[in-house]
Design a protein around this motif. Sequence first.
Motif, PDB file in Angstrom:
ATOM      1  N   ALA A 255      87.408 135.032  18.020  1.00 22.12           N
ATOM      2  CA  ALA A 255      87.284 133.574  17.969  1.00 22.12           C
ATOM      3  C   ALA A 255      86.648 133.108  19.283  1.00 22.12           C
ATOM      4  O   ALA A 255      86.652 133.837  20.275  1.00 22.12           O
ATOM      5  CB  ALA A 255      88.657 132.946  17.787  1.00 22.12           C
ATOM      6  N   PRO A 256      86.095 131.898  19.309  1.00 21.71           N
ATOM      7  CA  PRO A 256      85.537 131.392  20.570  1.00 21.71           C
ATOM      8  C   PRO A 256      86.590 131.439  21.686  1.00 21.71           C
ATOM      9  O   PRO A 256      87.745 131.086  21.473  1.00 21.71           O
ATOM     10  CB  PRO A 256      85.151 129.952  20.228  1.00 21.71           C
ATOM     11  CG  PRO A 256      84.915 129.972  18.753  1.00 21.71           C
ATOM     12  CD  PRO A 256      85.913 130.960  18.205  1.00 21.71           C
ATOM     13  N   ASP A 257      86.179 131.953  22.829  1.00 22.91           N
ATOM     14  CA  ASP A 257      87.036 132.061  24.025  1.00 22.91           C
ATOM     15  C   ASP A 257      88.209 133.033  23.864  1.00 22.91           C
ATOM     16  O   ASP A 257      89.105 133.048  24.701  1.00 22.91           O
ATOM     17  CB  ASP A 257      87.554 130.688  24.465  1.00 22.91           C
ATOM     18  CG  ASP A 257      86.419 129.741  24.808  1.00 22.91           C
ATOM     19  OD1 ASP A 257      85.438 130.190  25.436  1.00 22.91           O
ATOM     20  OD2 ASP A 257      86.509 128.556  24.438  1.00 22.91           O
ATOM     21  N   GLU A 258      88.226 133.835  22.819  1.00 21.18           N
ATOM     22  CA  GLU A 258      89.279 134.841  22.638  1.00 21.18           C
ATOM     23  C   GLU A 258      88.808 136.154  23.257  1.00 21.18           C
ATOM     24  O   GLU A 258      87.728 136.639  22.937  1.00 21.18           O
ATOM     25  CB  GLU A 258      89.559 135.052  21.146  1.00 21.18           C
ATOM     26  CG  GLU A 258      90.640 136.072  20.868  1.00 21.18           C
ATOM     27  CD  GLU A 258      90.868 136.297  19.375  1.00 21.18           C
ATOM     28  OE1 GLU A 258      91.998 136.646  19.006  1.00 21.18           O
ATOM     29  OE2 GLU A 258      89.912 136.143  18.585  1.00 21.18           O
ATOM     30  N   PRO A 259      89.579 136.754  24.150  1.00 27.55           N
ATOM     31  CA  PRO A 259      89.199 138.062  24.686  1.00 27.55           C
ATOM     32  C   PRO A 259      89.028 139.068  23.548  1.00 27.55           C
ATOM     33  O   PRO A 259      89.800 139.062  22.575  1.00 27.55           O
ATOM     34  CB  PRO A 259      90.368 138.437  25.587  1.00 27.55           C
ATOM     35  CG  PRO A 259      90.985 137.114  25.959  1.00 27.55           C
ATOM     36  CD  PRO A 259      90.814 136.245  24.736  1.00 27.55           C
ATOM     37  N   VAL A 260      88.044 139.944  23.662  1.00 26.47           N
ATOM     38  CA  VAL A 260      87.744 140.875  22.578  1.00 26.47           C
ATOM     39  C   VAL A 260      88.936 141.773  22.279  1.00 26.47           C
ATOM     40  O   VAL A 260      89.273 141.985  21.105  1.00 26.47           O
ATOM     41  CB  VAL A 260      86.479 141.704  22.878  1.00 26.47           C
ATOM     42  CG1 VAL A 260      86.194 142.687  21.761  1.00 26.47           C
ATOM     43  CG2 VAL A 260      85.279 140.800  23.066  1.00 26.47           C
ATOM     44  N   ALA A 261      89.585 142.308  23.292  1.00 20.03           N
ATOM     45  CA  ALA A 261      90.747 143.177  23.046  1.00 20.03           C
ATOM     46  C   ALA A 261      91.858 142.421  22.309  1.00 20.03           C
ATOM     47  O   ALA A 261      92.527 142.988  21.436  1.00 20.03           O
ATOM     48  CB  ALA A 261      91.266 143.769  24.351  1.00 20.03           C
ATOM     49  N   ALA A 262      92.035 141.152  22.622  1.00 24.49           N
ATOM     50  CA  ALA A 262      93.030 140.339  21.910  1.00 24.49           C
ATOM     51  C   ALA A 262      92.622 140.150  20.449  1.00 24.49           C
ATOM     52  O   ALA A 262      93.476 140.161  19.555  1.00 24.49           O
ATOM     53  CB  ALA A 262      93.212 138.991  22.599  1.00 24.49           C
ATOM     54  N   ALA A 263      91.330 139.988  20.204  1.00 19.04           N
ATOM     55  CA  ALA A 263      90.839 139.848  18.828  1.00 19.04           C
ATOM     56  C   ALA A 263      91.079 141.132  18.041  1.00 19.04           C
ATOM     57  O   ALA A 263      91.480 141.087  16.868  1.00 19.04           O
ATOM     58  CB  ALA A 263      89.356 139.491  18.832  1.00 19.04           C
ATOM     59  N   VAL A 264      90.840 142.282  18.677  1.00 16.56           N
ATOM     60  CA  VAL A 264      91.107 143.555  18.006  1.00 16.56           C
ATOM     61  C   VAL A 264      92.592 143.631  17.642  1.00 16.56           C
ATOM     62  O   VAL A 264      92.932 143.934  16.489  1.00 16.56           O
ATOM     63  CB  VAL A 264      90.707 144.753  18.894  1.00 16.56           C
ATOM     64  CG1 VAL A 264      91.058 146.065  18.195  1.00 16.56           C
ATOM     65  CG2 VAL A 264      89.220 144.721  19.235  1.00 16.56           C
TER      66      VAL A 264
END
Length: 187
Positions: free
Chosen positions: A65-74
């Motif tokens: 999501a916008p402004d979401e860290p990639v690792a958090a998105a995973v």
Amino acid sequence: MLLDESGAGIGVADKASVHHASTPLHLAFSSYLFDGAGRLLLTRRALHKKTWPGVWTNSCCGHPAPDEPVAAAVSRRLVDELGLADVTLDLVLPAFRYRAVMENGVTENEMCPVFRGLVAGDPEPNPDEVDSFEWAPWAEFAPAVLAGARPVSPWCALQVAELWAFGPDPLTWPTASPAALPPAART
């Protein structure tokens, strides 16, 4: 998150409106989950997916999501798609990029950092995302993909080629620095 050629963010768009014949470059991610024996968790995409329905692929893919860290998105998608929480993730391919076109013209065009994770036990797939899953020994799966004997999604085939270069034991692959991520993914 829409990207320019350097990987910097240039805007946002709804995922449902982005994938078409002229898909703009955008940020995504892929993950490869292994058990302690080095088996890869493969998933078959749900049959109603807009892109590559019913195709076998790596463990989990998605878009931050916008402004979401990639690792958090995973981590978020691992819970949503596979019911897997608290997976420790390692960045292994920070700058992976690909473009692939389906027979109907729908195109994927992504900068797609790749993560490795270690899990114990089977997932509980969300049928809206995942049709089925299987465990495959990496040392057999990767050579089969590279030889064209194991059909997988186009991004998975390209990622496997890069990951195989790290060696046959996924638990010993080197990790990458987050500084090597595309600029938009360095949040």
